[in-house]
Design a protein around this motif. Sequence first.
Motif, PDB file in Angstrom:
ATOM      1  N   LEU A  16       0.850  -1.160  -0.019  1.00  0.00           N
ATOM      2  CA  LEU A  16      -0.117  -0.165  -0.049  1.00  0.00           C
ATOM      3  C   LEU A  16       0.770   1.316  -0.035  1.00  0.00           C
ATOM      4  N   TRP A  17       2.072   1.174   0.532  1.00  0.00           N
ATOM      5  CA  TRP A  17       2.956   2.516   0.858  1.00  0.00           C
ATOM      6  C   TRP A  17       3.860   2.784  -0.247  1.00  0.00           C
ATOM      7  N   ILE A  18       4.296   1.721  -0.906  1.00  0.00           N
ATOM      8  CA  ILE A  18       5.211   1.801  -2.093  1.00  0.00           C
ATOM      9  C   ILE A  18       4.494   1.915  -3.326  1.00  0.00           C
ATOM     10  N   THR A  19       4.930   2.757  -4.317  1.00  0.00           N
ATOM     11  CA  THR A  19       4.082   2.815  -5.685  1.00  0.00           C
ATOM     12  C   THR A  19       4.720   1.844  -6.459  1.00  0.00           C
ATOM     13  N   ILE A  48       2.260  -3.985  -7.636  1.00  0.00           N
ATOM     14  CA  ILE A  48       0.929  -3.601  -7.337  1.00  0.00           C
ATOM     15  C   ILE A  48       1.066  -2.631  -6.084  1.00  0.00           C
ATOM     16  N   CYS A  49       0.341  -1.482  -6.048  1.00  0.00           N
ATOM     17  CA  CYS A  49      -0.036  -0.501  -5.120  1.00  0.00           C
ATOM     18  C   CYS A  49      -1.433  -0.717  -4.830  1.00  0.00           C
ATOM     19  N   GLU A  50      -1.645  -1.494  -3.768  1.00  0.00           N
ATOM     20  CA  GLU A  50      -3.203  -1.602  -3.502  1.00  0.00           C
ATOM     21  C   GLU A  50      -3.363  -2.078  -1.839  1.00  0.00           C
ATOM     22  N   ASP A  51      -4.570  -1.840  -1.485  1.00  0.00           N
ATOM     23  CA  ASP A  51      -4.589  -1.914   0.208  1.00  0.00           C
ATOM     24  C   ASP A  51      -5.128  -3.287   0.123  1.00  0.00           C
ATOM     25  N   ALA A  52      -4.704  -4.454   1.205  1.00  0.00           N
ATOM     26  CA  ALA A  52      -4.968  -5.757   1.193  1.00  0.00           C
ATOM     27  C   ALA A  52      -6.266  -5.943   1.476  1.00  0.00           C
ATOM     28  N   ASN A  53      -7.240  -4.899   1.923  1.00  0.00           N
ATOM     29  CA  ASN A  53      -8.429  -5.191   2.227  1.00  0.00           C
ATOM     30  C   ASN A  53      -9.383  -4.906   0.858  1.00  0.00           C
ATOM     31  N   ASN A  54      -8.799  -4.646  -0.066  1.00  0.00           N
ATOM     32  CA  ASN A  54      -9.411  -4.588  -1.428  1.00  0.00           C
ATOM     33  C   ASN A  54      -8.735  -5.076  -2.610  1.00  0.00           C
ATOM     34  N   LEU A  55      -8.166  -6.299  -2.341  1.00  0.00           N
ATOM     35  CA  LEU A  55      -7.390  -6.804  -3.533  1.00  0.00           C
ATOM     36  C   LEU A  55      -8.353  -7.235  -4.812  1.00  0.00           C
TER      37      LEU A  55
END
Length: 136
Positions: free
Chosen positions: A68-71, A91-98
């Motif tokens: 989430l924190w690294i582009t 992939i820059c993404e929140d683990a709660n919204n894969l």
Amino acid sequence: MEANRYRDYISSETMMGPNCVVILEELLNKYPLKVGTDDLVLDLGCGKGLSSLVIAKETGAKVYAVDLWITEQENWKRFSEWSIDDKVTPICEDANNLRFEERIFSAMISIDSYHYFGGEVGFFQEKILPLLKDGG
């Protein structure tokens, strides 16, 4: 696996916490990852991708490096410099919204990051487990 093989990659530039290479060495030596070039591995909370580098080099599997924190651009540049951009996809993404299809990963690894996103009741069962292949 030997952590010493990756010492040239370990620096304050690539680490975001404890030495994930040493943790992976202990993990993979005790529980070998039985995946190959046709398998997909999710490295969840990969940070700057050091763990993804090790997973790709040690297994030959295709790795999805999610943080989430690294582009994506920052990790893509690093993966290109490390010559693993054909094996590791940032992939820059929140683990709660894969946004992955269900049952595509043969294995998942999360080194020193799960506590940031996995604390909600049902998180593993609802958001992570459906991504794993049967027997993964």
